[in-house]
Design a protein around this motif. Sequence first.
Motif: not given
Length: 322
Positions: A88-99, A132-138, A144-147
């Motif tokens: 939101k600060i930098v002005g980019t759309k964010v998608t989050v896959v949650v459990p 990662y699949e969403i990244s490939q598709q869109t 990555p959350p940590f790596d």
Amino acid sequence: MIKLQDIKDARERISKWTHTTPVFSSQTFNMISNNSVFLKAENLQKSGSFKFRGAMNFLLSLNDEDLKHGVVTGSSGNHGQALACAGKIVGTKVTVVVPEDVSAAKLSAMEGYDAKIERCGRTSTERLKKAYEISQQTGAIFVPPFDHPWIMAGQGTIGLELVEQLGDFDAVLVPCGGCGLISGISVAVKETLKDVKVYGVEPEQSNSTYLSFKAGHLVELKNINTIADGLRTAMPGRLTFPIVQKYVDDILLVSEEEIKKAVVFLLERMKLLVEPSGAVTVAALLFGKFPLKSKKVIAILSGGNVDLFAISEWIKEAKQGG
């Protein structure tokens, strides 16, 4: 493998947006733990956890063309919440896959930052694969959350703050999930101070770092069941784990009951609202898991995004248990 200079560069990059979080101490806690303990309150960081540092560093390291495509990640809550806030600060759309069983408090916060939410499974492996699949598709950039070096370097800025705030110290205790936090902090403090010890802390019921550390290679968990939802990681990262092997002295384990009691202790005695994942370091000190005595010790409180209904139940349990 990240270097101290990477962390210093990250701090320069993100300092405009992040809080230098305070450090607290308690004479009661010192007496119980037989150490001089200082609590680094990342529960008071923007978005409610340390994750904002790494997320902000990652986004600020992208170019404008990358940001136009948006970003996507998999997260149990804190990383997704931090990325949504940073986005939101930098002005980019964010998608989050949650459990599927994502914390209601964390879900509400992510939606409050206008993140698009996708649900998938219960383990980190499942949600990261879906992201990662969403990244490939869109074409959205996978975060990555940590790596990732940018994530680790951002989290490592905590270590730089610790040295400035407290000078020399003997040991630091850090919650372990995917090990982005402990890898960054361990590089920062061990490349700055001589003889400091770094201990990771994990729930007994989500102990992939402990098992990997003892085995000397990555071990993946199949079943994870802990209230510390931010530490429900199937295994450490392929980039973070070599840093853990090089810099971390040992991994300590705490039980679910010990984590609950640590959360209640922090709220009642220190007036700090800390989530279970952030309270594991305090649990280790309260219940004798930390092996050293009469030392100057730092415990990282990694986040404060806790379900208030759950914590009210833990308080009742604590009272009933005497």
